[in-house]
Structure formats: C-alpha cells, structure tokens
Write a protein that holds these residues in place. Structure first.
Motif, PDB file in Angstrom:
ATOM      1  N   ASN A 197      -0.314  -2.188  12.759  1.00  0.00           N
ATOM      2  CA  ASN A 197       0.493  -1.701  11.644  1.00  0.00           C
ATOM      3  C   ASN A 197       1.154  -2.860  10.898  1.00  0.00           C
ATOM      4  O   ASN A 197       1.725  -3.754  11.516  1.00  0.00           O
ATOM      5  CB  ASN A 197       1.563  -0.748  12.195  1.00  0.00           C
ATOM      6  CG  ASN A 197       2.246   0.036  11.109  1.00  0.00           C
ATOM      7  OD1 ASN A 197       1.841   0.031   9.954  1.00  0.00           O
ATOM      8  ND2 ASN A 197       3.297   0.736  11.489  1.00  0.00           N
ATOM      9  N   ASN A 198       1.052  -2.836   9.584  1.00  0.00           N
ATOM     10  CA  ASN A 198       1.698  -3.828   8.717  1.00  0.00           C
ATOM     11  C   ASN A 198       1.285  -5.263   9.047  1.00  0.00           C
ATOM     12  O   ASN A 198       2.130  -6.156   9.123  1.00  0.00           O
ATOM     13  CB  ASN A 198       3.219  -3.696   8.772  1.00  0.00           C
ATOM     14  CG  ASN A 198       3.694  -2.400   8.162  1.00  0.00           C
ATOM     15  OD1 ASN A 198       3.212  -1.986   7.111  1.00  0.00           O
ATOM     16  ND2 ASN A 198       4.610  -1.743   8.835  1.00  0.00           N
ATOM     17  N   LEU A 199       0.002  -5.488   9.239  1.00  0.00           N
ATOM     18  CA  LEU A 199      -0.510  -6.828   9.512  1.00  0.00           C
ATOM     19  C   LEU A 199      -1.166  -7.364   8.254  1.00  0.00           C
ATOM     20  O   LEU A 199      -1.990  -6.690   7.647  1.00  0.00           O
ATOM     21  CB  LEU A 199      -1.502  -6.805  10.671  1.00  0.00           C
ATOM     22  CG  LEU A 199      -0.956  -6.268  11.991  1.00  0.00           C
ATOM     23  CD1 LEU A 199      -2.048  -6.275  13.048  1.00  0.00           C
ATOM     24  CD2 LEU A 199       0.243  -7.066  12.455  1.00  0.00           C
ATOM     25  N   LYS A 200      -0.812  -8.573   7.893  1.00  0.00           N
ATOM     26  CA  LYS A 200      -1.325  -9.158   6.654  1.00  0.00           C
ATOM     27  C   LYS A 200      -2.004 -10.487   6.934  1.00  0.00           C
ATOM     28  O   LYS A 200      -1.354 -11.519   7.072  1.00  0.00           O
ATOM     29  CB  LYS A 200      -0.185  -9.376   5.645  1.00  0.00           C
ATOM     30  CG  LYS A 200       0.653  -8.148   5.352  1.00  0.00           C
ATOM     31  CD  LYS A 200      -0.138  -7.058   4.674  1.00  0.00           C
ATOM     32  CE  LYS A 200       0.782  -5.885   4.343  1.00  0.00           C
ATOM     33  NZ  LYS A 200       0.116  -4.635   4.267  1.00  0.00           N
TER      34      LYS A 200
ATOM     35  N   VAL B  46      -5.581   1.338  12.285  1.00  0.00           N
ATOM     36  CA  VAL B  46      -5.148   0.262  11.395  1.00  0.00           C
ATOM     37  C   VAL B  46      -4.387   0.912  10.242  1.00  0.00           C
ATOM     38  O   VAL B  46      -4.932   1.748   9.524  1.00  0.00           O
ATOM     39  CB  VAL B  46      -6.357  -0.533  10.854  1.00  0.00           C
ATOM     40  CG1 VAL B  46      -5.888  -1.649   9.929  1.00  0.00           C
ATOM     41  CG2 VAL B  46      -7.193  -1.093  11.996  1.00  0.00           C
TER      42      VAL B  46
ATOM     43  N   SER C 199      -2.483  -2.499   6.464  1.00  0.00           N
ATOM     44  CA  SER C 199      -2.830  -3.860   6.877  1.00  0.00           C
ATOM     45  C   SER C 199      -3.984  -4.380   6.032  1.00  0.00           C
ATOM     46  O   SER C 199      -4.700  -3.602   5.413  1.00  0.00           O
ATOM     47  CB  SER C 199      -3.231  -3.867   8.355  1.00  0.00           C
ATOM     48  OG  SER C 199      -2.151  -3.456   9.164  1.00  0.00           O
TER      49      SER C 199
ATOM     50  N   ALA D 294      -5.275   0.299   4.305  1.00  0.00           N
ATOM     51  CA  ALA D 294      -5.772  -0.962   4.844  1.00  0.00           C
ATOM     52  C   ALA D 294      -6.881  -1.472   3.941  1.00  0.00           C
ATOM     53  O   ALA D 294      -7.611  -0.700   3.334  1.00  0.00           O
ATOM     54  CB  ALA D 294      -6.297  -0.753   6.264  1.00  0.00           C
TER      55      ALA D 294
END
Length: 182
Positions: free
Chosen positions: A83-86, A122, A125, A163
C-alpha cells in the motif's frame, strides 16, 4: 596575507556546509523475510536476521529501488498488502524471492491466503515488480497437491487498485479444495 587566509577559511566553510547539507541519493535497501528463521523484531536488512511474517513485511516503508525478498521454497500464511509504495521508472520496488536453502530447487515463495480475499494486494502504488510467488487460496496438504501454473494472474488472487507501472512475472496460483486427491 591575513585577508587571503580569511577568504580561504570562508571559502572552505561554505564548501563544507554545502557538502553537509547536500542531498545525497538514497541508498536502496534489501529486506528479507523468512518464516523459519525470521523474527518480527528484526529489521530484516540481513539474510541472517530476516523478519518472519507477511504482517510485518507489509508495514515496511519501501522506497524507490528497495527490494522486499522472501525466502524461496518457504510457505507464508496470510495476505501481502503493498500500500502506498512509490517506485520510479529507473528504480522500481522489487518484491521477489531469494535462495535461502541451497538444497531447495524451488525458486518460488508460497503464500497460503486461506480465508483472505487475495494473496497479494497492490493499492495506490506505482513502479513495482512482483515475481516468483505461488498463491494458494486454501490448503489441506501442500505435499499432495501441486498448484496450477497460470500464464496470467487471476484478479481474485492478486488485486490492484490505484496502481500503475508494475509487472508480475513467474507467478503461479491455484485453488486447492479439501476433496482434491493427488
């Protein structure tokens, strides 16, 4: 001559200050997960001191270029939520496996998502690369029933929402019922 020394000191002070406050590029970190030898009190930044659970793995704040690596040939219970991965185009976040046991010929990590909606989710992200997972939605005996390898990932096993720019590779999935026989 004193003016020259003062100017030299001033110049050196400015250069040192600039170096101290310059933003250095962040170094990518590898995180290791192993349900056999891991401990969720570990940082997980070493193969010798990995974390243990999917629950702890999903709480790691991964940055662009980081890797979240699961011990291959091992079984994990639950659901992995990313979650919230960039990541970025040149520094994607990699979620995959590492070979922990030299005696194992299995390059995949197994996620048993019994009772969960998804094995991997996912959310919000971008720029993720996910590979080398076998996702099972129910299990009675992993030794007796091999998973079905699919060329595309079933949306019921891996879900993505909000995503972008990510890929799945060498993943397998399967549903195992208690009535199946080998």
């Amino acid at each position: 001559m004193p003016k020259l020394r003062h100017l030299t000191r001033l110049t050196l002070s400015v250069i040192i200050s600039a170096l101290c406050f310059a933003q250095l590029p962040a170094v990518a970190t590898e995180y290791y997960v192993n349900p056999t030898i891991g401990n969720d009190n570990n940082l997980g930044t070493s193969k010798d001191a990995p974390i243990k659970s999917l629950d702890k793995a999903k709480r790691i704040k991964l940055q662009a270029g980081d890797k979240l690596l699961f011990a291959a040939g091992k079984t994990y219970w639950g659901s992995l939520v990313l979650n919230n991965l960039k990541g970025s185009a040149d520094k994607p976040i990699i979620v995959s496996t590492y070979i922990d046991d030299k005696n194992s010929d299995d390059a995949h990590a197994k996620i048993i998502a019994k009772g969960m909606l998804r094995g991997i989710e996912v959310v919000n992200s971008s720029h993720l690369q996910i590979s080398n997972f076998i996702i099972l939605m129910a299990a009675t005996s992993l030794d007796r029933i091999p998973p079905t390898v699919m060329t595309s990932i079933s949306s019921s096993l891996i879900a993505c929402s909000f995503a972008s720019a990510f890929s799945f590779a060498v993943c397998a999935s399967g549903a195992i019922s208690s009535s199946a026989n080998a």
